[in-house]
Design a protein around this motif. Structure first.
Motif, PDB file in Angstrom:
ATOM      1  N   GLU A   1      73.546  39.123  29.981  1.00  0.00           N
ATOM      2  CA  GLU A   1      72.709  38.127  29.304  1.00  0.00           C
ATOM      3  C   GLU A   1      73.470  37.464  28.165  1.00  0.00           C
ATOM      4  OE1 GLU A   1      68.612  40.658  30.234  1.00  0.00           O
ATOM      5  OE2 GLU A   1      69.620  40.809  28.291  1.00  0.00           O
ATOM      6  N   GLN A   2      74.266  38.245  27.455  1.00  0.00           N
ATOM      7  CA  GLN A   2      75.083  37.673  26.384  1.00  0.00           C
ATOM      8  C   GLN A   2      76.070  36.657  26.942  1.00  0.00           C
ATOM      9  OE1 GLN A   2      76.862  41.111  24.568  1.00  0.00           O
ATOM     10  NE2 GLN A   2      75.126  41.510  23.206  1.00  0.00           N
ATOM     11  N   GLU A   3      76.691  36.984  28.054  1.00  0.00           N
ATOM     12  CA  GLU A   3      77.643  36.063  28.674  1.00  0.00           C
ATOM     13  C   GLU A   3      76.967  34.753  29.060  1.00  0.00           C
ATOM     14  OE1 GLU A   3      80.700  35.905  32.531  1.00  0.00           O
ATOM     15  OE2 GLU A   3      79.536  37.720  32.110  1.00  0.00           O
ATOM     16  N   TRP A   4      75.766  34.860  29.617  1.00  0.00           N
ATOM     17  CA  TRP A   4      75.015  33.659  29.995  1.00  0.00           C
ATOM     18  C   TRP A   4      74.706  32.812  28.763  1.00  0.00           C
ATOM     19  CZ3 TRP A   4      70.342  31.476  28.739  1.00  0.00           C
ATOM     20  CH2 TRP A   4      69.832  30.499  29.597  1.00  0.00           C
ATOM     21  N   LEU A   5      74.204  33.441  27.701  1.00  0.00           N
ATOM     22  CA  LEU A   5      73.821  32.699  26.500  1.00  0.00           C
ATOM     23  C   LEU A   5      75.035  32.041  25.851  1.00  0.00           C
ATOM     24  CD1 LEU A   5      71.661  31.812  24.539  1.00  0.00           C
ATOM     25  CD2 LEU A   5      71.947  33.985  23.314  1.00  0.00           C
ATOM     26  N   LEU A   6      76.144  32.734  25.796  1.00  0.00           N
ATOM     27  CA  LEU A   6      77.350  32.145  25.200  1.00  0.00           C
ATOM     28  C   LEU A   6      77.804  30.933  26.003  1.00  0.00           C
ATOM     29  CD1 LEU A   6      79.259  35.419  24.275  1.00  0.00           C
ATOM     30  CD2 LEU A   6      78.331  33.730  22.664  1.00  0.00           C
ATOM     31  N   GLU A   7      77.679  30.993  27.316  1.00  0.00           N
ATOM     32  CA  GLU A   7      78.050  29.849  28.158  1.00  0.00           C
ATOM     33  C   GLU A   7      77.097  28.677  27.917  1.00  0.00           C
ATOM     34  OE1 GLU A   7      80.058  27.533  30.928  1.00  0.00           O
ATOM     35  OE2 GLU A   7      80.646  29.480  30.069  1.00  0.00           O
ATOM     36  N   LYS A   8      75.819  28.970  27.727  1.00  0.00           N
ATOM     37  CA  LYS A   8      74.805  27.917  27.562  1.00  0.00           C
ATOM     38  C   LYS A   8      74.794  27.318  26.152  1.00  0.00           C
ATOM     39  CE  LYS A   8      73.155  28.208  31.733  1.00  0.00           C
ATOM     40  NZ  LYS A   8      73.290  27.084  32.701  1.00  0.00           N
ATOM     41  N   THR A   9      75.566  27.884  25.247  1.00  0.00           N
ATOM     42  CA  THR A   9      75.580  27.383  23.867  1.00  0.00           C
ATOM     43  C   THR A   9      76.982  26.976  23.427  1.00  0.00           C
ATOM     44  OG1 THR A   9      75.760  29.656  23.066  1.00  0.00           O
ATOM     45  CG2 THR A   9      73.545  28.703  23.164  1.00  0.00           C
ATOM     46  N   LYS A  10      77.839  26.689  24.383  1.00  0.00           N
ATOM     47  CA  LYS A  10      79.166  26.199  24.017  1.00  0.00           C
ATOM     48  C   LYS A  10      79.036  24.911  23.208  1.00  0.00           C
ATOM     49  CE  LYS A  10      82.040  28.049  27.764  1.00  0.00           C
ATOM     50  NZ  LYS A  10      82.892  27.687  28.945  1.00  0.00           N
ATOM     51  N   PRO A  11      79.895  24.700  22.232  1.00  0.00           N
ATOM     52  CA  PRO A  11      79.779  23.508  21.381  1.00  0.00           C
ATOM     53  C   PRO A  11      79.871  22.211  22.186  1.00  0.00           C
ATOM     54  CG  PRO A  11      81.248  25.118  20.384  1.00  0.00           C
ATOM     55  CD  PRO A  11      80.962  25.619  21.769  1.00  0.00           C
ATOM     56  N   LEU A  12      78.964  21.291  21.845  1.00  0.00           N
ATOM     57  CA  LEU A  12      79.052  19.935  22.396  1.00  0.00           C
ATOM     58  C   LEU A  12      80.176  19.184  21.717  1.00  0.00           C
ATOM     59  CD1 LEU A  12      75.333  18.671  22.493  1.00  0.00           C
ATOM     60  CD2 LEU A  12      76.767  19.191  24.469  1.00  0.00           C
ATOM     61  N   THR A  13      80.825  18.298  22.461  1.00  0.00           N
ATOM     62  CA  THR A  13      81.840  17.413  21.878  1.00  0.00           C
ATOM     63  C   THR A  13      81.641  16.014  22.448  1.00  0.00           C
ATOM     64  OG1 THR A  13      83.411  17.956  23.652  1.00  0.00           O
ATOM     65  CG2 THR A  13      83.529  19.265  21.608  1.00  0.00           C
ATOM     66  N   LYS A  14      82.196  15.045  21.791  1.00  0.00           N
ATOM     67  CA  LYS A  14      82.122  13.668  22.273  1.00  0.00           C
ATOM     68  C   LYS A  14      82.847  13.539  23.607  1.00  0.00           C
ATOM     69  CE  LYS A  14      80.105  10.807  19.219  1.00  0.00           C
ATOM     70  NZ  LYS A  14      79.069   9.819  19.574  1.00  0.00           N
TER      71      LYS A  14
END
Length: 596
Positions: free
Chosen positions: A583-596
């Motif tokens: 679950e931690q791996e999933w959440l970290l993937e889903k919250t990667k920083p947005l960039t332009k």
């Protein structure tokens, strides 16, 4: 089902003709002017078949029936009322007359319009009376046909009452009663009669399961200088609850004795009744004793104390964990090609929430709308409408829970498969509005009406909009819809005050295609003080990632991107310790920083 509706309308019209009533108005409410109703009070739903939580029905004795539904329910009402003989009146459109204007234009002078006076507020009764009198239409305020024609009508709810303890409520019953009484002198009263179920539950620190998803007790409450009376079915009061109520000087009488009790109060009593929350029939019982005004409770209840806020923050962690686990299961089920429907989505959410500590019930029936159903603002899946959830469109999930220490309400729009450029553009416009509300700094005394444009301006620039409110107040282990504050186009005149919890939920709906709504709960807090006054801000409470694949960063400012990244960092910080490795791996993937 449509045949049942026709038969029920025939029964109603037979009763109307017998009672000399030319038209009847059947509202979606109860004697407590509630939005969410026990089955006993679902008269409009039973007669019409329309299941929305708002919308009033007008039926003519000689044929014709009309239902006024607001924008949340236009599509739903059109579908559910098709071929029933009931026409949908799209309330809120400039071309749609008010019900009063429609009655005046449709019925002749001398006609009789019937209502159940316990189902219309004081304000609504007066407004109706004044509007109809202008053209000589009579209002009969004691027309209550439901018991005569609804032969298998459900009984009043019989759920046991329990105490919401001080360690969860953060304040004792005696303290709350003292604060309520302190308000009365300024309002020209010496006592108060409270009809609103959530206000009664809050004042007395009691809860029950009388209304689905709303932990309230079917009751009325009178509080005076010498004590108070809770009008409630005595079978629902345990010795523990009776002892608890006694600490606040509250005794109990049967629910059905409230009107008689009011009529027998000393003639010099000055009893405050809320004009918006109390039934018009109460004025007849009180006579000159009545002091019409606002609520003595709503503002007190809306401002949460520190114990409540700590509880809400803890509940948000448990709810966020449940949301993450639900989204993982939904995503994997669809990606693996296993069958899933909208009702199945709701079942997943309920299962994961129930696994959390202090879960009591959902805070409202889950809205899970896939594709076109997401464009129906308050869609509720039925066995007939339950759509398959597959790759290729957006899934809108609006859900929440009542925990013993807090109430949650969250909406996430997720893409199943690769989203289109149009979907990403629409989603980002909605999120720009969401971020504008979340980051607003505003002077003390500001109302939600003054902030509402922040959520809409980017949509308006492209000729787009949504017709529901941007935000509503939220209770503490109480009703998910709470006043007096809101964020909406029409002003409720209630200022945003530190301690208030409000939703932040702009949206956009493409009929027949998809719907988008992005909702977090926010807490009004202090910001800073300058020479120009004291300023306030919002703290976001909800903890769950937004779908990164739906952002179009090309139309986002650097500060908007920064907000999303900071929000996701907070979500990870609060939720990761409560998740397993996968679950931690999933959440970290889903919250990667947005960039332009």
């Amino acid at each position: 089902m449509k045949e049942d509706i026709s038969a029920r309308l025939d029964l109603l019209r037979q009763d109307m003709r017998k009672e000399g009533v030319d038209a009847v108005i059947i509202p979606q409410t109860d004697p407590h002017q509630g939005e969410y109703l026990a089955s006993h009070w679902q008269v409009r739903r039973w007669i019409s078949g329309f299941t929305g939580s708002a919308g009033d029905l007008l039926v003519a004795a000689d044929g014709g029936a009309w239902l006024w539904a607001d924008s949340r329910y236009w599509l739903q009402a059109a579908q559910q009322l098709e071929n029933t003989g009931i026409d949908v009146m799209e309330d809120g459109k400039p071309s749609t007359p008010s019900m009063i204007a429609f009655i005046c234009a449709t019925f002749k002078p001398g006609s009789v319009v019937g209502i159940d006076g316990m189902l219309f507020s004081i304000n609504a009764t007066k407004s109706l009376q004044q509007g109809l009198e202008k053209i000589g239409i009579k209002l009969k305020v004691d027309y209550a046909p439901a018991d005569r024609i609804w032969t298998d009508r459900p009984a009043l709810p019989q759920f046991e009452v329990f105490v919401h303890t001080d360690d969860l409520a953060g304040e004792s019953i005696s303290s709350k009663i003292e604060r309520v009484l302190a308000q009365l002198s300024e309002m020209g009263a010496d006592s108060v009669f409270i009809s609103d179920l959530a206000e009664i539950a809050w004042v007395l620190n009691i809860r029950s399961s009388d209304v689905s998803c709303n932990p309230v007790v079917t009751s009325f409450l009178y509080i005076g200088p010498g004590g108070g009376v809770l009008f409630v079915d005595p079978a629902k009061i345990t010795p523990e609850v009776a002892a608890h109520l006694a600490t606040g000087g509250i005794s109990c009488r049967p629910y059905t004795e409230a009107i008689e009790y009011l009529s027998q109060l000393p003639i010099d009593s000055k009893v405050l009744v809320s004009s918006a929350q109390s039934a018009g029939a109460l004025l007849t019982a009180l006579g000159e004793r009545a002091v019409e005004g606002g609520s003595a409770v709503s503002m007190l209840k809306a401002v949460k104390n520190n114990v409540q806020l700590e509880g809400v923050r803890n509940a948000m962690v448990r709810d966020g964990v449940a949301m993450v686990r639900s989204l993982i299961e939904i995503e994997r089920t669809v990606n693996e090609g296993r069958p899933l429907t909208e009702i199945g989505v709701a079942d997943i959410l309920l299962r994961h929430r129930k696994a959390g500590d202090r879960f009591f019930d959902l805070s409202f029936d889950t809205i899970a709308g896939y594709g076109p159903h997401g464009a129906i603002v308050h869609y509720s899946a039925t066995k007939e409408s339950d759509a398959d959830v597959t790759l290729g469109n957006l899934l809108l999930i609006d859900s929440g829970a009542n925990y013993l220490d807090g109430t949650t309400d969250i909406t996430r729009t997720i893409s199943l498969g690769k989203p289109s450029d149009a979907q990403r553009h629409d989603f980002t416009l909605v999120m720009k509005g969401h971020i504008a509300i979340a980051t607003a700094i505003y002077p003390e005394g500001t109302t939600g009406h003054q902030l509402d444009v922040l959520a809409r301006i980017n949509l308006w620039k492209e000729g787009l909009s949504y017709l529901h409110g941007t935000g509503h107040g939220v209770g503490h282990f109480l009703n998910v819809h709470e006043g007096p504050q809101s964020i909406r186009l029409n002003d409720t005149h209630a200022p945003l005050i530190p301690g208030m919890i409000t939703s932040n939920e702009p949206g956009l709906y493409r009929a027949g295609k998809y719907g988008i709504r992005c909702e977090n709960l926010v807490l009004t807090t202090d910001a800073f003080t300058t020479d120009f006054g004291h300023f306030l801000k919002f703290e976001t409470l909800t903890l769950c990632p937004f779908d990164l694949t739906l952002f179009d960063t090309s139309i986002m400012s650097d500060s908007e991107i920064e907000w999303v990244n900071n929000y996701h960092a907070m979500v990870c910080d609060r939720l990761l310790p409560h998740l397993n490795a996968d679950e931690q791996e999933w959440l970290l993937e889903k919250t990667k920083p947005l960039t332009k």
